[in-house]
Design an enzyme around this catalytic site. Structure first.
Site, PDB file in Angstrom:
ATOM      1  N   CYS A   1      -5.095   6.452   8.216  1.00 55.21           N
ATOM      2  CA  CYS A   1      -4.697   5.501   7.307  1.00 55.21           C
ATOM      3  C   CYS A   1      -3.859   4.183   7.671  1.00 55.21           C
ATOM      4  O   CYS A   1      -3.201   5.169   8.930  1.00 55.21           O
ATOM      5  CB  CYS A   1      -4.149   6.351   6.202  1.00 55.21           C
ATOM      6  SG  CYS A   1      -3.313   5.571   5.565  1.00 55.21           S
TER       7      CYS A   1
ATOM      8  N   CYS B   1      -4.617  -2.679   3.378  1.00 61.16           N
ATOM      9  CA  CYS B   1      -5.000  -2.457   3.999  1.00 61.16           C
ATOM     10  C   CYS B   1      -4.968  -1.889   5.737  1.00 61.16           C
ATOM     11  O   CYS B   1      -5.503  -2.640   6.241  1.00 61.16           O
ATOM     12  CB  CYS B   1      -6.637  -1.454   3.841  1.00 61.16           C
ATOM     13  SG  CYS B   1      -7.160  -0.162   4.085  1.00 61.16           S
TER      14      CYS B   1
ATOM     15  N   GLU C   1     -10.491   0.130  -1.331  1.00 61.09           N
ATOM     16  CA  GLU C   1     -10.894   1.162  -0.577  1.00 61.09           C
ATOM     17  C   GLU C   1     -11.457   2.580  -1.479  1.00 61.09           C
ATOM     18  O   GLU C   1     -11.332   2.468  -2.581  1.00 61.09           O
ATOM     19  CB  GLU C   1      -9.148   1.361  -0.228  1.00 61.09           C
ATOM     20  CG  GLU C   1      -8.598   0.825   0.506  1.00 61.09           C
ATOM     21  CD  GLU C   1      -6.792   1.512   0.415  1.00 61.09           C
ATOM     22  OE1 GLU C   1      -6.940   2.528   0.662  1.00 61.09           O
ATOM     23  OE2 GLU C   1      -6.215   1.069   1.258  1.00 61.09           O
TER      24      GLU C   1
ATOM     25  N   ASN D   1       0.928  -1.168  -0.066  1.00 66.39           N
ATOM     26  CA  ASN D   1       0.082   0.420  -0.190  1.00 66.39           C
ATOM     27  C   ASN D   1       1.039   0.904   0.029  1.00 66.39           C
ATOM     28  O   ASN D   1       1.530   1.176   1.104  1.00 66.39           O
ATOM     29  CB  ASN D   1      -1.644   0.466   1.380  1.00 66.39           C
ATOM     30  CG  ASN D   1      -2.371   1.224   1.576  1.00 66.39           C
ATOM     31  OD1 ASN D   1      -2.303   1.124   2.331  1.00 66.39           O
ATOM     32  ND2 ASN D   1      -1.724   1.724   0.527  1.00 66.39           N
TER      33      ASN D   1
ATOM     34  N   HIS E   1     -15.546   1.548   7.300  1.00 70.87           N
ATOM     35  CA  HIS E   1     -15.205   0.248   6.408  1.00 70.87           C
ATOM     36  C   HIS E   1     -16.659  -0.509   6.808  1.00 70.87           C
ATOM     37  O   HIS E   1     -17.358  -0.457   7.541  1.00 70.87           O
ATOM     38  CB  HIS E   1     -14.437  -0.354   7.565  1.00 70.87           C
ATOM     39  CG  HIS E   1     -13.212   0.188   6.985  1.00 70.87           C
ATOM     40  ND1 HIS E   1     -12.074  -0.350   6.326  1.00 70.87           N
ATOM     41  CD2 HIS E   1     -12.398   1.149   7.683  1.00 70.87           C
ATOM     42  CE1 HIS E   1     -11.044   0.354   6.536  1.00 70.87           C
ATOM     43  NE2 HIS E   1     -11.090   1.661   7.896  1.00 70.87           N
TER      44      HIS E   1
ATOM     45  N   GLY F   1      -8.241  -1.310   7.173  1.00 65.18           N
ATOM     46  CA  GLY F   1      -9.452  -2.643   7.233  1.00 65.18           C
ATOM     47  C   GLY F   1      -8.930  -3.713   7.264  1.00 65.18           C
ATOM     48  O   GLY F   1      -9.659  -4.234   8.357  1.00 65.18           O
TER      49      GLY F   1
END
Ligand SMILES: N[C@H](CCC[C@H](N)C(=O)O)C(=O)O
Length: 276
Positions: free
Chosen positions: A75, A219, A210, A13, A161, A222
């Site tokens: 993030c 993620c 995403e 990522n 999410h 996530g």
């Protein structure tokens, strides 16, 4: 204007990280999109802007922009890269730092082995960004998406999410169903769509479509949201290994009211500068 940056990733990522402490930076959404273009720009999933904190008890402020140019609240993989960046750039000599985000303070810690553990804060289950859950918080909800009914759990790690359980992530319709969930009318600010396969009570495989970036190789928020959803559904417990496409994270959550702890790598690929 010359923009100095580091190109980094957490399990694939990938990020452009910009020092907004020693450089004064103002980027428009169009400039961010152009920088994020993988052919005409540098290319990234998210751009991370490091700046001075607003409150004296904290060390930094952290702004996050998806490659569609939109600013978001949190993030996880970026938080690990953040602490490696400020250490490598000698913006701090602390091992553990307090970082202000749009939705609270996170505490990433860089350990001797180069692994990073982040206190990602307490998950929430009826966030204001998702009005339909406000009046009837549940463990999961049916959702019509891409012509099928899926059962999603809603978890906010600051960013929203929608996580579902699938038999096999390798064959899950991540592009089609993930895209439909990301922009579903029930999510006015859009949402990250997670697809979790339960391997064991302390092990999952995960793919995430995403918000504002499409499917990524990993993620962090996530992974946090998926483990929290799995524990709430009675499918997981303890420290969970999350196998993302780009590699593994360890996620721990002690239950309602407790913070989520995420541990994983952070890598600097190169540093550079670009005219913007
Ligand atoms: N796409 C996310 C932001 C990046 C999150 C992800 N890269 C992570 O590691 O948590 C959102 O719009 O909420």
């Amino acid at each position: 204007m010359k923009l100095k940056f580091s190109k980094m990733h957490g399990l694939g990522n990938d990020f452009v990280v910009v020092d907004g402490v020693r450089q004064s930076i103002e980027l428009t959404p169009e400039q961010i999109k152009a920088l994020g273009d993988r052919r005409f720009g540098i290319g990234f999933d998210q751009l991370l802007l490091v700046s001075a904190p607003e409150r004296p008890e904290n060390d930094f402020r952290y702004r996050i922009f998806n490659n569609d140019g939109g600013e978001v609240e949190q993030c996880g993989n970026g938080a690990r890269c953040f602490v490696r960046f400020v250490t490598e750039q000698r913006l701090t000599n602390k091992q553990s730092i307090r970082v202000e985000t749009a939705k609270g303070v996170i505490v990433p810690k860089l350990d001797k082995s180069g692994t990073v553990t982040v206190d990602m804060g307490v998950p929430h289950f009826a966030p204001a960004q998702i009005p339909f859950v406000a009046d009837k918080e549940a463990i999961s909800y049916p959702l019509e998406a891409a012509g099928r009914t899926v059962e999603i759990s809603v978890v906010s790690m600051g960013n929203p999410h929608a996580v579902q359980v699938v038999d096999d992530v390798a064959t899950a319709p991540v592009e089609e169903v993930g895209k439909a969930i990301e922009s579903h009318p029930r999510f006015p600010e859009r949402v990250n769509a997670g697809f979790m396969q339960i391997v064991a009570r302390n092990e999952i495989r995960l793919r995430v479509y995403e918000r504002g970036a499409g499917e990524t190789l990993a993620c962090g928020t996530g992974a946090c949201a998926a483990v929290v959803a799995g524990i709430r559904r009675g499918l997981l417990d303890g420290a969970v290994t999350v196998h993302a496409l780009g590699g593994d994270l360890t996620i721990e959550w002690a239950g309602e009211g407790a913070p989520v702890l995420m541990t994983g790598p952070a890598v600097t690929v190169f540093t550079g500068e670009i005219d913007v």
